[in-house]
Design an enzyme around this catalytic site. Structure first.
Site, PDB file in Angstrom:
ATOM      1  N   LYS A 110      -1.844  -3.184  -5.823  1.00 40.99           N
ATOM      2  CA  LYS A 110      -0.554  -3.960  -5.643  1.00 40.99           C
ATOM      3  C   LYS A 110      -0.373  -5.013  -6.624  1.00 40.99           C
ATOM      4  O   LYS A 110      -1.128  -5.724  -7.114  1.00 40.99           O
ATOM      5  CB  LYS A 110      -0.739  -4.484  -4.291  1.00 40.99           C
ATOM      6  CG  LYS A 110       0.549  -5.159  -3.950  1.00 40.99           C
ATOM      7  CD  LYS A 110       0.525  -5.728  -2.474  1.00 40.99           C
ATOM      8  CE  LYS A 110       1.830  -6.206  -1.866  1.00 40.99           C
ATOM      9  NZ  LYS A 110       1.736  -6.449  -0.301  1.00 40.99           N
TER      10      LYS A 110
ATOM     11  N   SER B   7       5.428  -5.053   2.772  1.00 48.89           N
ATOM     12  CA  SER B   7       5.891  -5.283   1.238  1.00 48.89           C
ATOM     13  C   SER B   7       4.949  -4.241   0.309  1.00 48.89           C
ATOM     14  O   SER B   7       5.243  -4.195  -0.599  1.00 48.89           O
ATOM     15  CB  SER B   7       5.707  -6.641   1.012  1.00 48.89           C
ATOM     16  OG  SER B   7       4.191  -6.908   0.952  1.00 48.89           O
TER      17      SER B   7
ATOM     18  N   SER C 119       2.271  -5.477   5.877  1.00 49.14           N
ATOM     19  CA  SER C 119       2.528  -5.031   4.591  1.00 49.14           C
ATOM     20  C   SER C 119       1.546  -3.981   4.325  1.00 49.14           C
ATOM     21  O   SER C 119       2.080  -3.162   3.209  1.00 49.14           O
ATOM     22  CB  SER C 119       2.556  -6.166   3.504  1.00 49.14           C
ATOM     23  OG  SER C 119       3.577  -7.004   3.587  1.00 49.14           O
TER      24      SER C 119
END
Length: 452
Positions: free
Chosen positions: A80, A158, A182
């Site tokens: 990420k 996210s 997330s």
């Protein structure tokens, strides 16, 4: 998840037996990233093909010499865009950090994956600064949910690109973060497994914070077994998987407060059917009110920890480059400016009481079960209005964020019928019960997959 999608264990077996090579796996992942049909351009903010191929060749050579650092050496993973990777700029799905200096060292979580021999193929897209559960990004585009790409549905956030990278086999595991769901929301929306560990389990240094109180670092992968492998490595433990208990005799509690409110009918049906399957296999399931969950919304009425703690980190950037933020992210961060020190201390005290009460209640059972997300993946078109966006985002985050607020751990595994709207069953435990929850989650996953 289908039966033939490769898992970390099956890939490790192929590598050990010489049926595949790291180079071949990595080249295939890179080809899928660059295939226009796969949405890889929106799933990644940076693809590091040259270094990935070099690392893959190195892992093949080490394996040939009998010196592979782990059974999983050579398997491609994604990171990420919240984590430092040496030599790269960490942009957190934003444009305001683009001129920062490249990181000097890997974040500890990244370093641990690399030490185990995983090959990093690139940095994945995300909601700007991790501040939403839907996965929309106006700067880098939004990767579409492959379940219904024609309707342009969100991937969940996210860790949006992280989830898509696994769902589209652009990587076989993904490193994400989870402050209010997330990792688990994309997993639920994409038919994958996603794990939120106890916050203190995996080092969070080298990752841009959203909430220093609630942030945790976890994996998204094909299965509970895959998540258990990655979790062990991320926590600095041997890459072993816990023994899976039989479902028969397990004691589950389902909280009736908040967690079952306003469920999409498809989610409600999948959850009820899944509970029925677990009960049919001998699990004991009890529904009980958790009154303390009803207090969470008022605790977060002024934005909670995420607003206060993100504002502390962002305030100087907002002064200098506020216009460059996603407006929907900026407005949530700016709520932190309205909290007083007394508000923050009140929230700390209220959360401490919530953690204590919840821990005592959950301790009577093997795990707590609830839908990971109350809704199915919404269409991006349904989020055009800011008020609709805010309402749907809160619904997406609501159940998963309970676990962050009680300082727990939780695994989301698929609970939907084949070809139905994706939905996740969340298997939750108190702080420190991570390996036990991963084992129980694997048992639940297996029980729910029997009918598929």
């Amino acid at each position: 998840m289908t039966h033939f999608e490769p898992t970390l264990a099956s890939l490790a077996g192929d590598l050990a037996a010489g049926r595949s090579s790291s180079r071949a796996l990595t080249e295939a992942c890179l080809a899928r990233i660059h295939d226009d049909k796969g949405n890889g351009g929106n799933a990644f903010t940076l693809v590091d093909a040259q270094n990935a191929l070099a690392a893959a060749s190195a892992m093949d050579a080490l394996r040939q010499a009998g010196a592979a650092p782990s059974p999983y050496a050579g398997i491609p993973v994604s990171i990420k865009d919240l984590f430092d990777i040496a030599g790269q700029v960490t942009t957190a799905g934003s444009t305001i950090l683009a001129n920062n200096k490249p990181a000097a060292t890997d974040a500890p979580a990244v370093a641990r994956l690399r030490r185990a021999g995983f090959v990093v193929v690139g940095r994945t897209n995300m909601t700007e600064f991790a501040y939403s559960g839907l996965g929309i990004n106006p700067h880098y585009g939004t990767p579409l949910n492959p379940w219904d790409a024609q309707a342009a549905r969100v991937p969940g956030g996210s860790s949006s690109g992280a989830g898509i990278s696994v769902a589209r086999s652009m990587a076989y595991g993904a490193l994400g973060t989870d402050t209010g769901g997330s990792c688990r929301i994309p997993a639920a929306f994409l038919g994958l497994a996603g794990f939120k560990p106890t916050a203190s389990r995996v080092p969070r240094s080298g990752a841009i914070p959203l909430s220093t109180t609630l942030d945790s670092v976890g994996p998204i992968a094909r299965s509970a077994h895959c998540c258990a492998i990655m979790d062990a490595i991320l926590a600095g433990e041997p890459p072993e998987t816990p023994a899976i208990p039989p479902v028969k005799g397990l004691r589950f509690v389902v909280p009736t407060t908040v967690a079952l409110d306003a469920l999409d009918p498809q989610v409600a049906r999948a959850f009820e059917q899944s509970l029925g399957r677990l009960a049919a296999q001998g699990a004991h399931i009890q529904e009980l009110p958790f009154p303390e969950f009803g207090d969470i919304a008022s605790m977060n009425a002024k934005g909670g920890f995420s607003a206060a703690e993100s504002y502390a980190w962002h305030r100087h950037h907002l002064e200098a480059q506020g216009a460059s933020y996603d407006p929907r992210v900026r407005i949530r961060i700016e709520r932190g400016a309205l909290q007083t020190a007394a508000d923050y201390l009140d929230t700390l005290a209220a959360r401490a009481a919530l953690v204590e009460t919840s821990r005592a209640r959950i301790a009577l059972y093997d795990a707590m079960l609830m839908p990971a997300v109350a809704i199915i993946p919404p269409r991006i078109a349904d989020l055009a209005n800011d008020s609709d966006y805010s309402r749907i985002n809160m619904l997406a985050l609501r159940n998963a964020s309970i676990v962050n607020m009680i300082d727990g751990c939780a695994l989301s595994v698929p609970m939907h019928e084949p070809d139905a709207a994706p939905a996740g069953m969340m298997v939750c435990g108190a702080a420190g019960q991570d390996r036990r929850i991963l084992a129980i989650g694997a048992a639940v996953e297996s029980a729910l997959r029997v009918h598929a």
